[in-house]
Motif scaffolding. Structure first.
Motif, mmCIF file in Angstrom:
data_model
loop_
_atom_site.group_PDB
_atom_site.id
_atom_site.type_symbol
_atom_site.label_atom_id
_atom_site.label_comp_id
_atom_site.label_asym_id
_atom_site.label_seq_id
_atom_site.Cartn_x
_atom_site.Cartn_y
_atom_site.Cartn_z
ATOM 1 N N GLY A 90 -10.298 -0.403 -12.466
ATOM 2 C CA GLY A 90 -10.282 -1.550 -13.365
ATOM 3 C C GLY A 90 -10.949 -2.725 -12.684
ATOM 4 N N PRO A 91 -10.689 -3.950 -13.138
ATOM 5 C CA PRO A 91 -11.329 -5.112 -12.525
ATOM 6 C C PRO A 91 -11.097 -5.197 -11.019
ATOM 7 N N ILE A 132 0.838 -1.189 0.000
ATOM 8 C CA ILE A 132 0.000 0.000 0.000
ATOM 9 C C ILE A 132 0.879 1.246 0.000
ATOM 10 N N GLN A 133 0.779 1.998 -1.059
ATOM 11 C CA GLN A 133 1.479 3.286 -1.148
ATOM 12 C C GLN A 133 0.557 4.354 -0.589
ATOM 13 N N VAL A 134 1.039 5.132 0.367
ATOM 14 C CA VAL A 134 0.240 6.158 1.029
ATOM 15 C C VAL A 134 0.782 7.532 0.655
ATOM 16 N N ALA A 137 -2.887 0.490 -8.549
ATOM 17 C CA ALA A 137 -1.874 0.897 -9.522
ATOM 18 C C ALA A 137 -2.051 0.081 -10.805
ATOM 19 N N GLY A 138 -1.755 0.710 -11.944
ATOM 20 C CA GLY A 138 -1.868 0.001 -13.204
ATOM 21 C C GLY A 138 -3.300 -0.076 -13.698
ATOM 22 N N ASN A 164 -0.325 -1.318 -4.670
ATOM 23 C CA ASN A 164 0.824 -1.099 -5.553
ATOM 24 C C ASN A 164 1.548 -2.413 -5.859
ATOM 25 N N ARG A 165 0.843 -3.286 -6.571
ATOM 26 C CA ARG A 165 1.431 -4.557 -7.015
ATOM 27 C C ARG A 165 1.011 -4.777 -8.473
#
Length: 264
Positions: free
Chosen positions: A111-112, A4-6, A56-57, A18-19
């Protein structure tokens, strides 16, 4: 790299799963600690008034790691008793931490959101979906059931019949269907998702922090309490709210016909 990016944006905390190289798959064995640590920190910081969670992504979260399931590795290794204990220590710690978050939480579903990812989005108070979002709980297609509390959670925000259809078929629905079913608050163009989510977070964060936490606690209690019980809780919490500086400032600002300045 932490799951987890905070990022702090004033009184708003932006949480990013964030993976991306694994489509934000969950959970690795350390993920329970990651969610618990972030939520405990946010609960303790009264300067934070709202949080936004996204992925992310191109995916919000693809849910469980199918390769680990196939190989009976990591979370899925060992005996039934060992798997059960890992669900309690890891998966349940994730969902308990998010459910216990005291500040309003917005899910910006980019996204999904599948399986555990869908149920994590469901733990948010408000859900905004990109046009590229997809939702599904395909547990039965894998010969398993929601081990993350989704059978309790989904009927409460999608209704029993919709939750049953999703769970029993394992199908995936698009963002517009999720909107029609009441699973998300709104659907926005993909490129507008984060600006919409952060604008709403800023609007929420402009309100007094103590009142926001009290209001969220009452909404959560209202899911289970009787009307009489909720009235008693409301009276007790309201008595405390009337004694706050934020209440005094809100009333004074209204009488003076100016914007309030909430400092806490």
């Amino acid at each position: 790299m932490s799951l987890i990016q905070v990022e702090r944006r004033g009184a708003v905390a932006l949480l990013t799963l964030n993976r991306p190289e694994r489509l934000n798959a969950l959970p690795d064995l350390e993920d329970g600690d990651a969610f618990a640590g972030v939520c405990e920190t946010l609960n303790a910081d009264t300067s934070v008034r709202c949080a936004v969670m996204t992925g992310a992504g191109r995916t919000f979260s693809a849910g469980g790691d199918l390769k680990a399931m196939r190989d009976r590795a990591a979370l899925f290794a060992g005996s039934g008793a060992e798997i059960r204990e890992r669900y309690r220590r890891v998966v349940h710690r994730i969902v308990r931490s998010l459910y216990g978050l005291e500040i309003p939480l917005i899910a910006a579903v980019n996204g999904p959101a599948m399986g555990l990812g869908c149920d994590i989005a469901g733990l948010a108070d408000i859900r905004i979906a990109s046009t590229e979002a997809r939702f599904g709980v395909p547990f039965v297609k894998l010969g398993i059931i929601p081990g993350d509390g989704g059978a309790w959670l989904m009927p409460r925000y999608a209704g029993y019949a919709r939750a049953a259809e999703l769970l029993f078929t394992g199908k995936t629905i698009d963002a517009e269907t999720a909107l029609a079913w009441g699973m998300v608050n709104r659907v926005v163009a993909h490129d507008d998702l984060m600006s919409e989510a952060l604008a709403l977070a800023d609007e929420i964060a402009a309100q007094p922090g103590q009142a926001l936490r009290m209001a969220k606690a009452l909404l959560r209690q209202g899911r289970e309490a009787s009307f009489d019980q909720l009235l008693e809780m409301s009276a007790a919490i309201q008595a405390l709210a009337h004694l706050t500086e934020d209440h005094h400032e809100g009333v004074t600002a209204a009488l003076e016909k100016r914007p309030p300045n909430f400092n806490r």
